[in-house]
Design an enzyme around this catalytic site. Sequence first.
Site, PDB file in Angstrom:
ATOM      1  N   CYS A  35       0.836  -1.103  -0.107  1.00  0.00           N
ATOM      2  CA  CYS A  35      -0.047  -0.104   0.167  1.00  0.00           C
ATOM      3  C   CYS A  35       0.749   1.331   0.164  1.00  0.00           C
ATOM      4  O   CYS A  35       1.803   1.095   0.196  1.00  0.00           O
ATOM      5  CB  CYS A  35      -0.898   0.121   1.184  1.00  0.00           C
ATOM      6  N   GLY A  61       0.026   0.574  -5.361  1.00  0.00           N
ATOM      7  CA  GLY A  61      -1.407  -0.314  -4.818  1.00  0.00           C
ATOM      8  C   GLY A  61      -2.292   0.362  -5.801  1.00  0.00           C
ATOM      9  O   GLY A  61      -2.762   1.450  -5.829  1.00  0.00           O
ATOM     10  N   ASN A 138       0.779   0.519   5.443  1.00  0.00           N
ATOM     11  CA  ASN A 138       1.734  -0.030   4.515  1.00  0.00           C
ATOM     12  C   ASN A 138       2.417  -1.117   5.189  1.00  0.00           C
ATOM     13  O   ASN A 138       3.165  -0.620   6.052  1.00  0.00           O
ATOM     14  CB  ASN A 138       2.588   0.923   3.524  1.00  0.00           C
ATOM     15  N   GLY A 139       2.490  -2.269   4.751  1.00  0.00           N
ATOM     16  CA  GLY A 139       3.195  -3.298   5.429  1.00  0.00           C
ATOM     17  C   GLY A 139       2.448  -4.739   5.802  1.00  0.00           C
ATOM     18  O   GLY A 139       1.366  -4.784   4.989  1.00  0.00           O
ATOM     19  N   TYR A 279      12.789  -2.574  -7.123  1.00  0.00           N
ATOM     20  CA  TYR A 279      11.728  -2.310  -8.055  1.00  0.00           C
ATOM     21  C   TYR A 279      10.522  -1.395  -7.435  1.00  0.00           C
ATOM     22  O   TYR A 279       9.835  -0.852  -8.349  1.00  0.00           O
ATOM     23  CB  TYR A 279      11.311  -3.728  -8.115  1.00  0.00           C
TER      24      TYR A 279
END
Length: 501
Positions: A35, A61, A138-139, A279
């Site tokens: 996210c 996301g 996020n995670g 990336y």
Amino acid sequence: MDITLIMLDRRGALTVDSQLQDSDPTDGQKPNDHCAVVGICGTDESFPYILASLKTLQHRGQESAGIATYSDGLIHLKKGMGLVSEVFSSRGNFNDITLEGKVGIGHTRYSTAGSKSMENSGPFLVSNSVGHLAISHNGEITNAERLRSELLKSGMTFRSSSDTEVMLMEISRNIVNHGIIPGLKLSMERLKGAYSITLMINDRLFAIRDPMGFRPLCIGKFQGGYAAASESCALDTIGAEFLRDVKPGEIIEIMPDDIKSILTVPSKKLAHCMFEYVYFARPDSIIDGREVYSARVALGRELAREYPVEADVVFAVPDSGRAQALGFSMESGIEYSEGLIKNRFSERTFIMPTQELRNSALKLKLNVISSEVRGKRIVLVDDSIVRGNTMKRIVDLLRKAGALEVHVRIGCPQIISPCYFGVDMKTKDQFIAAGKTVDEIAKELEVDSLGYISTDGLVRSIQKEKHDLCLACVTGEYPINVHGPTAAGQSELERFIPEDT
Ligand code: SF4
């Protein structure tokens, strides 16, 4: 696409309005990050700043997007399935609704824990005796299942299968029982895994990063306010000056006229995700003091030193391999050229049922410039290989276009182990490199030679100490205890479904 509008009133009562529209899977050829999170405080209207930041962070996301703001004792939430531009477009029929408030948070999601559905999209809300809470995360929480059982036993209920909701309920319980700051600290001690979050407690905004710093989170200042975002490129978009990264284990309170570091939970070890540099992150972001673009060029240079080859031209697999390919060209002296062209408007593809359709799907995305390919010995550089299907088809395209030789160079070591910290690489059987030698992989890809950067070369290029990075997916050595796929809280059916296997 599902779009839901929720308002939380002073007593915490929910008003829900939802619409059902078409849903669309995201492109599965590369791993996806969990996210993006954003938080804004201080401007007259936080909403437009959050929206611009989320659009900038769309690459983190694409399944759902949402914004929650706070004003006059109310939380206003708008979220839906789809891209940020789809959820917050005039076609969403929410033109007449303004999300008022000087403080707010935003979220875009790609699911790694919990299925793709409206109830799992962020931000998440809850109300308690302290007030209204909203969280963007996020995670991935590795002990989410255990915490969920504990919370259920204590009488709490859940609306979703997301680990983010577990996190919110844990925080909610702890701040009610212990007060806001001690409650947050206790939550950080109990939550294991990767989390970079923005959290609103009424009109107070917090940016919090897990003690190992898996996922990025930074702070910026702009005229009239302060911002927190997953990546610094979002700060650039809204004209904010980058101030600093949130430190691993740090809780920062973001106020209209200042930021305050109110607590840092110590950690013996850091685990910054190496894949952010390889990336995920945008190349124009700076993460933990290292410019992502420079790291990628350095990866390409390192590759050229580790795996030199006689060739006529260097191509990138667009767009993700471009900086690595440039680095390879600069170090080797072999000319860089654009031999593969990407269709910028075909980001999202569907799972194709037949080989023929899958091949044409790739052609929709990528085509070759025959004059650059014919009769040439080509070095093809990509950032990483997960399953290898797409690489195999690109090699086939180049050969059909008349390439004499195809030498593949990869700016990430072989991916051999699942990720439990927020990336959708959940099972070993996805990985072409698992249990194979490089020669065996080269044979499978039908390339003339194959070189993966070494782990030490990767670490050198990122310019961090090895023990400060998470390298688990390439080494199999996890920075914290995990318990196999169940750590991700996913059932078999919810695991990553490859687009083209
Ligand atoms: S396992 Fe790999 S993708 Fe996951 S956090 Fe670690 S380095 Fe990043």
